[in-house]
Design an enzyme around this catalytic site. Structure first.
Site, PDB file in Angstrom:
ATOM      1  CB  VAL A 104      -0.942   0.014   1.221  1.00  0.00           C
ATOM      2  CG1 VAL A 104      -1.757   1.305   1.255  1.00  0.00           C
ATOM      3  CG2 VAL A 104      -1.860  -1.194   1.186  1.00  0.00           C
ATOM      4  N   GLY A 105       0.604   2.149  -0.924  1.00  0.00           N
ATOM      5  CA  GLY A 105       1.409   3.363  -1.015  1.00  0.00           C
ATOM      6  C   GLY A 105       2.828   3.063  -1.425  1.00  0.00           C
ATOM      7  N   GLY A 106       2.992   2.081  -2.323  1.00  0.00           N
ATOM      8  CA  GLY A 106       4.320   1.607  -2.702  1.00  0.00           C
ATOM      9  C   GLY A 106       5.078   2.480  -3.670  1.00  0.00           C
ATOM     10  N   GLY A 107       4.548   3.636  -4.002  1.00  0.00           N
ATOM     11  CA  GLY A 107       5.265   4.545  -4.901  1.00  0.00           C
ATOM     12  C   GLY A 107       5.437   3.961  -6.295  1.00  0.00           C
ATOM     13  CG  MET A 120      -4.353   4.747   1.677  1.00  0.00           C
ATOM     14  SD  MET A 120      -2.616   4.655   2.220  1.00  0.00           S
ATOM     15  CE  MET A 120      -2.285   6.381   2.591  1.00  0.00           C
ATOM     16  CE  LYS A 133       9.460   1.054   2.081  1.00  0.00           C
ATOM     17  NZ  LYS A 133      10.063   2.373   2.491  1.00  0.00           N
ATOM     18  CG  HIS A 137       5.686   7.524   9.739  1.00  0.00           C
ATOM     19  ND1 HIS A 137       7.032   7.784   9.890  1.00  0.00           N
ATOM     20  CD2 HIS A 137       5.466   7.543   8.398  1.00  0.00           C
ATOM     21  CE1 HIS A 137       7.596   7.955   8.711  1.00  0.00           C
ATOM     22  NE2 HIS A 137       6.663   7.811   7.791  1.00  0.00           N
TER      23      HIS A 137
END
Length: 232
Positions: A104-107, A120, A133, A137
């Site tokens: 998720v949000g793997g660029g 997401m 990853k 945060h």
């Protein structure tokens, strides 16, 4: 007098793999560091982030409006993933028996993958494992909860599975002072630049339980980050 590279600085040499130069340049991009000049205004004002105080837009809008900044950010995250991949070689059991994974949000990603567009905050493709990853945060608890709820739904469709989180876990009583300083520095960066936060072990537990995860375990992974496995 002789000079030599330290173990850390070797990762900044051109041609060396993995290479962390993009990570250093991307993390300390002028726009992010310049926003710290507005800490006072942000602290006293109504803006959620220092980038809003400095530039009038949030961090993601700032990146989205400038292709070069976005490229630099994606390269930074990709170089960081190279280091994480090295660390995960000693954690192969984490992925044992799993056939599919969604990052998720793997660029921009790399190697043997398919790209899936979407938010997401709305839905996540089903898989045996959902990997987060350095994602949670960036967000406050409310938004992190939305992401985790969608992660839980994604793995539930496959009849089980787990969510793997790679992020910092603040442990002031257990960590060496220097490690705590690093984690708290990132906490300030996440809070001011993204309206996010680094979390203590208790805060992670509260977040995961609130999102409906019945069991989780935390283990140190690499540097100041840990690997968290959460099960529905």
């Amino acid at each position: 007098m002789a000079y030599t590279l330290t173990p850390s600085s070797k990762f900044l040499v051109k041609g060396i793999e993995p290479n962390l130069t993009p990570m250093v340049l991307g993390s300390f991009h002028a726009n992010f560091t310049a926003s710290f000049d507005f800490l006072g205004r942000w602290f006293k004002g109504d803006e959620k982030t220092t980038t809003e105080s400095a530039f009038g837009v949030g961090p993601w809008d700032m990146l989205g409006r400038d292709p070069q900044k976005l490229k630099s950010f994606n390269e930074a995250m990709a170089s960081d993933s190279q280091m994480i991949n090295m660390a995960l070689r000693d954690s192969k059991s984490v992925f044992k028996g799993l056939e599919s994974i969604v990052d998720v949000g793997g660029g921009t990603g790399s190697n043997n993958l398919s790209y899936v567009g979407g938010s997401m905050f709305e839905s996540i493709p089903s898989a045996d494992v959902v990997l987060l990853k350095w994602i949670l945060h960036n967000w406050d608890d409310e938004n992190a909860m939305k992401i985790l709820n969608n992660c839980k739904e994604a793995i539930s469709k496959k009849g089980g599975g787990k969510v793997i989180i790679i992020d910092a876990v603040i442990k002031e009583k257990e960590d060496e002072h220097e490690m705590t300083e690093v984690k708290l520095l990132f906490d300030i960066m996440m809070m001011s630049n993204f309206n996010g936060k680094e979390r203590t072990e208790e805060e992670w537990k509260k977040l995961l339980v609130s999102a409906g995860f019945k069991h989780h375990k935390i283990a140190p992974l690499f540097g100041f980050r840990s690997i968290i496995e959460a099960y529905p």
